[in-house]
Design an enzyme around this catalytic site. Structure first.
Site, PDB file in Angstrom:
ATOM      1  N   HIS A 260       2.827   1.426   3.568  1.00  0.00           N
ATOM      2  CA  HIS A 260       3.324   2.133   2.380  1.00  0.00           C
ATOM      3  C   HIS A 260       4.023   3.443   2.742  1.00  0.00           C
ATOM      4  O   HIS A 260       4.726   4.013   1.916  1.00  0.00           O
ATOM      5  CB  HIS A 260       2.201   2.373   1.373  1.00  0.00           C
ATOM      6  CG  HIS A 260       1.230   3.439   1.742  1.00  0.00           C
ATOM      7  ND1 HIS A 260      -0.016   3.180   2.283  1.00  0.00           N
ATOM      8  CD2 HIS A 260       1.286   4.782   1.612  1.00  0.00           C
ATOM      9  CE1 HIS A 260      -0.666   4.302   2.479  1.00  0.00           C
ATOM     10  NE2 HIS A 260       0.102   5.296   2.086  1.00  0.00           N
TER      11      HIS A 260
ATOM     12  N   ASP B  11      -1.572  -3.255   5.087  1.00  0.00           N
ATOM     13  CA  ASP B  11      -1.027  -1.899   4.982  1.00  0.00           C
ATOM     14  C   ASP B  11      -0.823  -1.264   6.354  1.00  0.00           C
ATOM     15  O   ASP B  11      -1.049  -0.076   6.548  1.00  0.00           O
ATOM     16  CB  ASP B  11      -1.906  -1.001   4.116  1.00  0.00           C
ATOM     17  CG  ASP B  11      -1.156   0.255   3.651  1.00  0.00           C
ATOM     18  OD1 ASP B  11       0.091   0.231   3.654  1.00  0.00           O
ATOM     19  OD2 ASP B  11      -1.817   1.255   3.300  1.00  0.00           O
TER      20      ASP B  11
ATOM     21  N   SER C  87      -1.763   9.564   5.241  1.00  0.00           N
ATOM     22  CA  SER C  87      -1.619   8.123   5.401  1.00  0.00           C
ATOM     23  C   SER C  87      -0.975   7.765   6.733  1.00  0.00           C
ATOM     24  O   SER C  87       0.079   8.289   7.095  1.00  0.00           O
ATOM     25  CB  SER C  87      -0.774   7.540   4.263  1.00  0.00           C
ATOM     26  OG  SER C  87      -1.443   7.632   3.034  1.00  0.00           O
TER      27      SER C  87
END
Length: 377
Positions: free
Chosen positions: A94, A124, A204
């Site tokens: 993402h 992911d 992230s």
């Protein structure tokens, strides 16, 4: 005479103003700051502080800040880490999804352009690559731990760029293991590590590390209504990275297996309605995906529902009690087994409770469809 008097008055007035200004600039205290007391005892870091500082110094050269340009969406940031001397860097899918340009910044300020190598929305995970020649210095790969060895209470640290604050270190513990979170495609990501180390937007893709400086996970998600740290963060396990990333580098993608069912852990009301013995535990099949592996193998979905204090629950379907002889009682266990041990085309043996008896059924696994048809394995 008047001129001399006026001149003297002006000089006196200016001098008075100057004195007032000087007086206003004087500190409240007349103490010379150079005389403020300084401890004569040198501070000694305790062993935990020393270890934490040393791990950060060792690992931070492997961490990177990732800047991403996305068409019509502007510029975003994330984190990542170097995994080999060829310039491959792991991050979250993402972080780089839809990127038109990717830029990587290292701890010492070096900046390099990166290209997307491969990505997997279901886990992911993504891999980008910089040219080592463009970096101008030797790349420092991370070391991986066996994430199956992670334990509740284990001290961990995260390195990332929350809200664009590059190379921020946060600490905490492993709050839980074997969590499942939902990927963007709707399929569940198994064996996820939960941590209370502060993770915010920008973290992230960064590493979650043990105190030996080894990567045990990739920080991926937070559970918060405000999208800020709430003590509930999730990291994709290192073993999933080690399994999936080589395929992303080689093929640009990773193919997951699936059974093609929906279901859940067997509940007391379902057990009573279906006369399942107390010593039989498993996953009740709620529905079977048309043309999926489970349907081809003849698995049965539930044919009716019962009302319970916790809402309607399906009954009548098969109860999966084991896969390849390994007992399962939760959907997460079933998903984790498939993810860790199988590839499309493999044949697995499911042990079922059906019609009051136990039987084994062979299922030939297929690749997951490109769009999710079920929220389960």
């Amino acid at each position: 005479m008047l001129k001399r008097w006026l001149g003297a008055f002006v000089v006196t007035l200016l001098l008075s103003v100057a004195l007032v200004v000087v007086a206003q600039e004087q500190p409240v205290s007349t103490m010379d700051v150079a005389t403020l007391p300084v401890s004569t005892t040198n501070y000694e870091m305790n062993p935990d502080e020393l270890a934490l500082s040393q791990v950060f110094k060792t690992v931070v050269d492997s961490a990177v800040n990732i800047g991403v340009a996305v068409a019509d969406q502007g510029f975003g940031t994330g984190s990542g880490f170097v995994i080999d001397s060829d310039g491959h860097i792991v991050t979250n899918n993402h972080v780089v999804e839809g990127a038109t340009a990717i830029q990587v910044t290292f701890y010492d300020g070096r900046i390099a352009t990166a290209e997307l190598v491969g990505r997997d929305p279901d886990s992911d995970l993504a891999v980008i690559k910089v040219d080592p020649a463009d970096v101008g210095a030797e790349l420092v790969p991370v070391q991986f731990a066996d994430s199956n060895e992670a334990f509740v209470g284990q001290q961990v640290m995260a390195i990332g760029s929350p809200f664009g604050e590059d190379f921020t270190l946060t600490t905490g513990i492993v709050s839980a293991t074997n969590r499942t979170i939902e990927g963007v495609s709707g399929f569940r990501i198994p064996s996820v590590i939960q941590t209370d180390a502060a993770i915010n937007p920008g973290n992230s893709g960064g590493p979650l590390l043990n105190w030996g400086g080894q990567v045990i996970g990739v920080n991926s998600a937070i559970l918060s209504g405000s999208r800020s740290a709430s003590g509930v963060g999730f990291a994709i396990p290192a073993n999933a990275v080690r399994q999936i990333v080589p395929y992303l580098i080689r093929d640009g993608k990773y193919t997951h297996t699936y059974l093609g069912i929906s279901g859940g852990a067997l509940q007391p009301e379902q057990r009573q309605m279906m006369a399942v013995p107390d010593d039989v535990n498993g996953v009740i099949v709620g529905s079977v995906v048309p043309d999926g592996p489970a349907e081809a193998a003849g698995l049965r979905g539930s044919d009716t529902e019962i009302n319970t204090p916790f809402g309607p629950q399906p009954v009548g379907g098969d109860v999966i009690t084991a896969i390849d002889g390994q007992p399962v009682s939760q959907v997460a266990e079933l998903t984790a087994y498939l993810e860790t041990n199988t590839q499309p085309g493999d044949v697995v043996s499911l042990t079922l409770w059906r019609d009051g008896q136990t039987q084994d059924v062979s299922v030939t696994l297929q690749a997951r469809p490109s769009s999710n048809q079920t929220e389960q394995p």
